[in-house]
Each structure stands twice: as structure tokens, then as C-alpha cells.
Design an enzyme around this catalytic site. Structure first.
Site, mmCIF file in Angstrom:
data_model
loop_
_atom_site.group_PDB
_atom_site.id
_atom_site.type_symbol
_atom_site.label_atom_id
_atom_site.label_comp_id
_atom_site.label_asym_id
_atom_site.label_seq_id
_atom_site.Cartn_x
_atom_site.Cartn_y
_atom_site.Cartn_z
ATOM 1 N N ASN A 9 -24.196 5.464 -11.504
ATOM 2 C CA ASN A 9 -24.113 6.905 -11.289
ATOM 3 C C ASN A 9 -22.980 7.140 -10.288
ATOM 4 O O ASN A 9 -23.160 6.930 -9.094
ATOM 5 C CB ASN A 9 -25.454 7.414 -10.736
ATOM 6 C CG ASN A 9 -25.420 8.877 -10.370
ATOM 7 O OD1 ASN A 9 -24.449 9.580 -10.672
ATOM 8 N ND2 ASN A 9 -26.469 9.342 -9.710
ATOM 9 N N TRP A 10 -21.835 7.560 -10.826
ATOM 10 C CA TRP A 10 -20.657 7.724 -9.948
ATOM 11 C C TRP A 10 -20.780 8.953 -9.062
ATOM 12 O O TRP A 10 -20.003 9.148 -8.146
ATOM 13 C CB TRP A 10 -19.388 7.847 -10.794
ATOM 14 C CG TRP A 10 -18.989 6.611 -11.555
ATOM 15 C CD1 TRP A 10 -19.723 5.460 -11.720
ATOM 16 C CD2 TRP A 10 -17.754 6.396 -12.267
ATOM 17 N NE1 TRP A 10 -19.014 4.559 -12.484
ATOM 18 C CE2 TRP A 10 -17.808 5.107 -12.839
ATOM 19 C CE3 TRP A 10 -16.611 7.180 -12.488
ATOM 20 C CZ2 TRP A 10 -16.748 4.580 -13.599
ATOM 21 C CZ3 TRP A 10 -15.567 6.656 -13.248
ATOM 22 C CH2 TRP A 10 -15.644 5.370 -13.788
ATOM 23 N N LYS A 11 -21.730 9.816 -9.367
ATOM 24 C CA LYS A 11 -21.908 11.090 -8.634
ATOM 25 C C LYS A 11 -20.581 11.856 -8.619
ATOM 26 O O LYS A 11 -19.817 11.754 -9.583
ATOM 27 C CB LYS A 11 -22.467 10.825 -7.231
ATOM 28 C CG LYS A 11 -23.740 9.964 -7.299
ATOM 29 C CD LYS A 11 -24.528 9.935 -6.034
ATOM 30 C CE LYS A 11 -25.763 9.047 -6.234
ATOM 31 N NZ LYS A 11 -26.636 9.031 -5.070
ATOM 32 N N HIS A 98 -31.915 13.968 -11.509
ATOM 33 C CA HIS A 98 -31.611 13.188 -10.306
ATOM 34 C C HIS A 98 -32.077 13.985 -9.085
ATOM 35 O O HIS A 98 -32.016 15.217 -9.073
ATOM 36 C CB HIS A 98 -30.104 12.915 -10.228
ATOM 37 C CG HIS A 98 -29.766 11.942 -9.148
ATOM 38 N ND1 HIS A 98 -29.655 12.327 -7.836
ATOM 39 C CD2 HIS A 98 -29.584 10.603 -9.181
ATOM 40 C CE1 HIS A 98 -29.405 11.250 -7.108
ATOM 41 N NE2 HIS A 98 -29.350 10.192 -7.897
ATOM 42 N N GLU A 100 -30.753 14.623 -6.374
ATOM 43 C CA GLU A 100 -29.757 15.546 -5.801
ATOM 44 C C GLU A 100 -29.717 16.851 -6.595
ATOM 45 O O GLU A 100 -29.492 17.920 -6.031
ATOM 46 C CB GLU A 100 -28.377 14.851 -5.753
ATOM 47 C CG GLU A 100 -28.367 13.771 -4.670
ATOM 48 C CD GLU A 100 -27.501 12.551 -4.970
ATOM 49 O OE1 GLU A 100 -26.626 12.605 -5.843
ATOM 50 O OE2 GLU A 100 -27.725 11.513 -4.298
ATOM 51 N N GLU A 170 -36.613 6.445 -8.627
ATOM 52 C CA GLU A 170 -35.735 6.430 -7.470
ATOM 53 C C GLU A 170 -36.445 7.072 -6.280
ATOM 54 O O GLU A 170 -36.468 8.300 -6.169
ATOM 55 C CB GLU A 170 -34.453 7.219 -7.765
ATOM 56 C CG GLU A 170 -33.662 6.676 -8.930
ATOM 57 C CD GLU A 170 -32.196 7.084 -8.845
ATOM 58 O OE1 GLU A 170 -31.357 6.191 -8.800
ATOM 59 O OE2 GLU A 170 -31.908 8.292 -8.791
ATOM 60 N N GLY A 176 -28.930 6.183 -1.160
ATOM 61 C CA GLY A 176 -27.770 6.319 -0.288
ATOM 62 C C GLY A 176 -28.080 6.072 1.179
ATOM 63 O O GLY A 176 -27.268 6.364 2.048
ATOM 64 N N SER A 216 -30.208 2.387 -3.203
ATOM 65 C CA SER A 216 -29.596 1.312 -2.399
ATOM 66 C C SER A 216 -29.706 -0.061 -3.066
ATOM 67 O O SER A 216 -29.866 -1.069 -2.389
ATOM 68 C CB SER A 216 -30.183 1.288 -0.990
ATOM 69 O OG SER A 216 -29.921 2.524 -0.340
ATOM 70 N N GLY A 237 -25.940 3.845 -7.490
ATOM 71 C CA GLY A 237 -25.034 4.868 -6.985
ATOM 72 C C GLY A 237 -23.827 4.223 -6.332
ATOM 73 O O GLY A 237 -22.893 3.762 -6.998
ATOM 74 N N GLY A 238 -23.853 4.148 -5.012
ATOM 75 C CA GLY A 238 -22.714 3.640 -4.234
ATOM 76 C C GLY A 238 -22.082 2.363 -4.780
ATOM 77 O O GLY A 238 -20.849 2.284 -4.932
HETATM 78 P P1 PGA Z 1 -27.514 4.643 -4.248
HETATM 79 O O1 PGA Z 1 -27.814 5.841 -5.274
HETATM 80 O O2 PGA Z 1 -27.462 3.387 -5.083
HETATM 81 O O3 PGA Z 1 -26.205 4.976 -3.639
HETATM 82 O O4 PGA Z 1 -28.645 4.629 -3.274
HETATM 83 C C1 PGA Z 1 -28.686 5.682 -6.348
HETATM 84 C C2 PGA Z 1 -28.756 6.977 -7.119
HETATM 85 O O5 PGA Z 1 -28.722 8.042 -6.493
HETATM 86 O O6 PGA Z 1 -28.862 6.988 -8.368
#
Ligand code: PGA
Length: 253
Positions: A9-11, A98, A100, A170, A176, A216, A237-238
Site C-alpha cells: 500500500n503505497w498510500k 483502510h 486512514e 490491520e 505506521g 509495521s 505500508g512503509g
Molecule cells: P505500515 O502500514 O506497514 O506502514 O504500518 C500498513 C498499512 O497501513 O496498510
């Protein structure tokens, strides 16, 4: 057996050239290093989807996904992107719900049910995110919260449609933050989710549903998380923004 999936997930990250470089690296490294039974998905910002889709071409185990879509198929909804548009670019997956989107854009379980329907109606596969926030975990309400997210957004589906859904658990407190759920916590929630699916759709559908862990996840902890019997991969994500890390996670199986 559930499909093994590692989705990135590049966000809202990467400029045009970064996206091109990252996607090309992932495609090339996958060819050389990742076993063919692991599915990789790059969920990029809308604006890069077409470019990344061309780079991926017809790879048999790398796919492209969006991070959201709207509940309507077309019309006067300035700034939104419709599922048929994504389909017309050959997009295969769409992340929905998600945390967010739930937090900043106030997406409700009911709205997400509509999004799930429209993604399936357009022959794409939803990656449906669920998970509790820290207060809910501290109050030991994680099962209640995740249970109602699944119930209200997914459990209206027929078994045939449900079998196309990928679930991503999640815990919001792990996203994050560098604070990963322990493998015990992940396994416990994944087993709980599979149990709910089994109750609703039966043993076979439950066994074949991919349930990804997100929050994470990185090369140093992926192996331990993926070793849990009910963890079928990750939503990253990251660490999906670095090709080396993303591929190392995919290789952790
Ligand atoms: P993260 O994000 O790996 O940076 O914690 C995961 C996500 O939000 O899908």
C-alpha cells in the site's frame, strides 16, 4: 488453501519517476527471487496506476491495485474515481476500508458495503481492511469491532462473491507506528476472523480466504508473522516503498 499474498500500500507517496523506478524494480526482482505461488500486488496512488500497470504487463504473479474507489459508477462526483474506470485500465484489486479512509474520510461500514459491491460487480477483487484502534484494544473490544466491520460490510455477500474478497487485519495502533502486533496477537485475531467466515460461509470458503496482516510489517518480522497458521500474507505500508524490503517480505514464506 488460501492464496499467499503480499500487497504493498503505497498510500499518498511517490512522484512519477519514483513510481516508475519502484514498480520496475519490484517486477524484475520478483522474476528472479519470488516463488511463483506468492502473489504480489502494488496498490499505487490513482495517478500512477496506468503507468505501473504498463510496467507490470502480463506478469503471472504481480498485480496492480487501487487504494479506494467511489460508490457510484459515473456522474457528477467531482474528484472521485469509479470502479469501471479502474477496470478499464486493467486494475485487478482495490483496497477498501483502510483505517486512514475510515478516520480521515469518515467511511462507514455501510458505505464500504456499497464499495465492496461495486468492486465485485466490476470484476475486481476487494482487499477489505478491518481492525481496532488502541482504545478498543485496551478495552478488549477487538473482536466486537472487527466482527461488526465484517458483518456490516461483507456478510451480505453470497458465498461465491465472498470467496473473491481478501481480508486484511490491520490493528490501527500498529499502522505506521513501528509497533507490530505480536505473532500471538495476530494469530488470535486471524483465527477469530476465519472462525466468523466459517460460521457464515462454511469450512471450505473459510480455508480459502486469504487473511493478510498489516501494521509495521517489515523484513525482520515478516517470517514470524507469516509462520502463523492463519496469516496468509501481509498488507505492507512503509516497507512497500523500498523494493528490496518489499521483495524480502515476499520471500519470507
Ligand atoms: P505500515 O502500514 O506497514 O506502514 O504500518 C500498513 C498499512 O497501513 O496498510
Amino acid at each position: 488453501m488460501a492464496k499467499k499474498i503480499v500487497a504493498g500500500n503505497w498510500k499518498m507517496n511517490t512522484l512519477k519517476e519514483d513510481a516508475q523506478k519502484l514498480a520496475s524494480e519490484v517486477v524484475n526482482m520478483t522474476k528472479d527471487e519470488v516463488p511463483s505461488d506468492v502473489t504480489l500486488i502494488m496498490c499505487t496512488p490513482f495517478i500512477h496506476l496506468s503507468q505501473v500497470k504498463s510496467l507490470v504487463g502480463s506478469s503471472s504473479n504481480v498485480f496492480v491495485g487501487a487504494q479506494n474507489c467511489y460508490t457510484k459508477t459515473s456522474g457528477a462526483y467531482t474528484g472521485e474515481t469509479a470502479a469501471p474506470m479502474l477496470k478499464s485500465y486493467g486494475i485487478d484489486y482495490v483496497i477498501l476500508g483502510h483505517s486512514e479512509r475510515r478516520e480521515y474520510f469518515k467511511e462507514s461500514n455501510q458505505e464500504l458495503a456499497e464499495k465492496v459491491d461495486i468492486v465485485l460487480a466490476n470484476d475486481m477483487l476487494p482487499i477489505f481492511c478491518c481492525g481496532e484502534v488502541l482504545d478498543e484494544r485496551e478495552a478488549n473490544k477487538q473482536e466486537e469491532i472487527v466482527g461488526s466491520q465484517l458483518e456490516e460490510s461483507l456478510f451480505h455477500l453470497s458465498a461465491e462473491d465472498f470467496s473473491k474478497v481478501v481480508i486484511a487485519y490491520e490493528p490501527v495502533w500498529a499502522i505506521g507506528t513501528g509497533k507490530t502486533a505480536s505473532s500471538e496477537q495476530a494469530q488470535e485475531m486471524h483465527a477469530f476472523i476465519r472462525g466468523l467466515v466459517e460460521k457464515k460461509y462454511g469450512t471450505e470458503v473459510a480455508a480459502e480466504t486469504s487473511i493478510l496482516y498489516g501494521g509495521s510489517c517489515k523484513p525482520s518480522n515478516a517470517e514470524e508473522l507469516f509462520a502463523c497458521p492463519d496469516v496468509d500474507g501481509g498488507l505492507i505500508g512503509g516497507a512497500s516503498l523500498k523494493s528490496r524490503d518489499f521483495i524480502d517480505i515476499a520471500k519470507s514464506y
